[in-house]
Motif scaffolding. Structure first.
Motif, short mmCIF file in Angstrom:
data_model
loop_
_atom_site.label_atom_id
_atom_site.label_comp_id
_atom_site.label_asym_id
_atom_site.label_seq_id
_atom_site.Cartn_x
_atom_site.Cartn_y
_atom_site.Cartn_z
N VAL A 109 0.86 -1.18 0.00
CA VAL A 109 0.00 0.00 0.00
C VAL A 109 0.90 1.24 0.00
N ARG A 110 0.71 2.08 -0.99
CA ARG A 110 1.47 3.32 -1.11
C ARG A 110 0.51 4.44 -1.50
N LEU A 111 0.48 5.49 -0.69
CA LEU A 111 -0.37 6.63 -1.05
C LEU A 111 0.36 7.48 -2.07
N ALA A 124 -2.79 2.56 -5.58
CA ALA A 124 -2.42 2.77 -4.17
C ALA A 124 -2.29 1.44 -3.43
N GLU A 125 -2.91 0.40 -3.99
CA GLU A 125 -2.79 -0.96 -3.44
C GLU A 125 -2.50 -1.88 -4.61
N LYS A 330 -7.63 0.38 -6.56
CA LYS A 330 -7.52 1.62 -5.80
C LYS A 330 -6.63 2.59 -6.57
N PRO A 332 -5.01 6.13 -7.04
CA PRO A 332 -4.63 7.10 -6.01
C PRO A 332 -5.63 8.25 -5.87
#
Lengths: 337, 337
Positions: A109-111, A124-125, A330, A332
């Motif tokens: 998971v990275r925003l 984002a995932e 997801k 971003p």
């Protein structure tokens, strides 16, 4: 189109209005069936080579700081501040204390910044096929990447040609990939290639995704970019002992404009070097308690990589965007199920 | 021993002092090799039966509220309040819009109470083999559970007898499991069995883990407990249309004191019923936006289950505790890597 949730992110073109629209689409169904086969092929290949698949943690006290421009997610774990994993790198190195050859299929998971919502390349995932090999050199691990990607592509081309055709993907796109070794160029050569096409690229920096896409569009065969400059990557990419400032690392770039599929490196495993590299990259070593204790007591030298599953799926299936390769995408900044 | 991190949780007996101690232990290595083979067997079995493996999300706006006594973890997702998945149940129902038979190997995070740290049965982060079948009845899905568990056990017994022996696990423990159908008893009968051995058990409530262990110790063969009373389970366990107040659900209990391995049910899929059940269980339907919209527009009837991977591994390998079946175990309340 501006998305309605107040974050300022754009909803990408064609993005489904509901999980129903996405999951009941013939394209999604075909893509997810192909992805299942890809993972089966990857698991069979790696298991046959003696790799042990392990299950990575998804939360922990610290995670990979190397996700450029993306934010980490904090959580409260019984009063301790933990994070969601942005990548499994720290655990991959640790896992070599159990087995010499390991892999994960790891959720990350990275925003990512809002402006990446419409790149077609960022989620984002997402998932990585994460591989690590004790005692391996960069050349060793490039061969693992190449054999793995070729094996997965061959499986889909051989077993699911009708599905590829239904997606409008010509299996001829993979003739070169299946027939001959992937090409290699150094970061310095890639910088020169970019200058030659009028793209401003610093010789001291990471190659951003826009530039990767430009290089990718010019070729019909995957290629590795090697030897990135220090400062462009995380503390765990090992610095050359013979060419200071040069990292023993690589990216794999797909052809046809699909861009980066995979990043990897020989790993730094010496305590003093890791602490120095953390400081150079602005990381506070005090945050990395369990990891640095493990490194201080000794971990194996290794090399490994993370292969983006949704990106590889997109390339194989010829999709316009990575969100099409995820059942519950997801994008971003865009609200999701 | 009281743990030193100020949460008040006890560190279980034998818990490793470091990842090095755990990962380099011959027991851990053998257990993780067996777990890899178990997952391979599960994937091959389910894929051969026409199931599609999908990758579940690990964060989302809402998750399973049915994890009794455990807290959910909140995160900030671009300004929206999201949660880590406590189970994949909502997505399993949704995924049937893509395929009739699906499975996940899903990581779940549940902040279990501190007093569960030394039960040998609870992890704050664990995995389930999560299966869902459109149009299936409870009897159909009991057969899937049974065939899956038997197939996994057979694979380990046939292919890794030396590894089991090195762990002190006698393969004779599985003779009955491999030879004949799992037994079944209703919740009402299990309550009577507990009364008979002097355990105070409400006929209207879930059977807690201590009581499950008591029942489990008395048998040498796995058994299902069926027909739990409404109020003891989440809103998604379907209520019998002929016996109001009785749920079309089950647990699978391992023998020899290993206790519960798996929970499942026919699913509620009618919008009005789900909203009513949410209200009865104290859930606010307004929180379940995307899910209730999907249900309102129609989802398939189904049945499914979640089979605890670390618990099944513990049972097969004869371990004292589930943390021994996880490479980076998170015992509730105890700080971890």
């Amino acid at each position: 189109m501006t998305e309605p949730n107040g974050t300022g992110a754009d909803i990408p073109e064609g993005f489904p209005a509901s999980p129903r629209e996405h999951l009941s689409s013939p394209t999604t169904r075909t893509v997810l069936r192909i992805q299942h086969r890809m993972l089966t092929a990857a698991r069979e290949y790696l298991s046959a080579q003696g790799f042990v698949e392990m299950l990575p943690p998804i939360i922990g006290p610290v995670t990979d700081p190397g996700a450029r421009g993306a934010k980490q997610i904090d959580i409260d774990y019984y009063g301790h501040r933990y994070k969601l994993m942005t990548s499994a790198i720290l655990y991959k190195q640790a896992s070599l204390l159990a087995f010499d050859k390991i892999f994960y299929v790891a959720p990350n998971v990275r925003l990512e910044p809002l402006e990446t919502s419409s790149t077609g390349r960022h989620l984002a995932e997402f998932h990585q096929i994460d591989v690590e090999v004790a005692g391996a050199s960069r050349d060793d691990i490039l061969q693992v990447v190449e054999d793995l990607v070729r094996g997965v592509v061959r499986r889909v081309v051989d077993e699911m040609p009708d599905e590829l055709e239904s997606l409008g993907r010509d299996t001829g796109a993979f003739t070169e990939l299946l027939a001959r070794p992937f090409e290699r160029r150094t970061h310095a050569a890639a910088v020169q290639d970019l200058h030659d096409i009028g793209h401003d690229q610093s010789p001291d920096a990471e190659i951003d995704w826009q530039a990767e896409v430009k290089l990718s569009r010019k070729v019909s065969h995957p290629f590795f970019v090697t030897d990135y400059p220090k400062g462009s990557r995380g503390f765990y990419d090992r610095e050359s002992r013979t060419v200071p400032g040069q990292l023993c690392n690589f990216d794999l770039i797909a052809p046809e404009g699909y861009g980066e599929l995979c990043s990897g490196s020989e790993r730094e495993h010496e305590y003093g070097q890791i602490v120095a590299r953390m400081r150079e990259t602005g990381e506070n070593p005090a945050k990395y308690g369990w990891y640095l204790q493990l490194v201080r007591d000794g971990i194996p030298a290794s090399a490994g990589f993370g292969l983006g599953l949704e990106r590889l799926t997109r390339y194989i299936t010829g999709l316009g965007a990575v969100w099409q390769a995820n059942a519950y995408p997801k994008v971003p900044g865009v609200k999701s199920p």
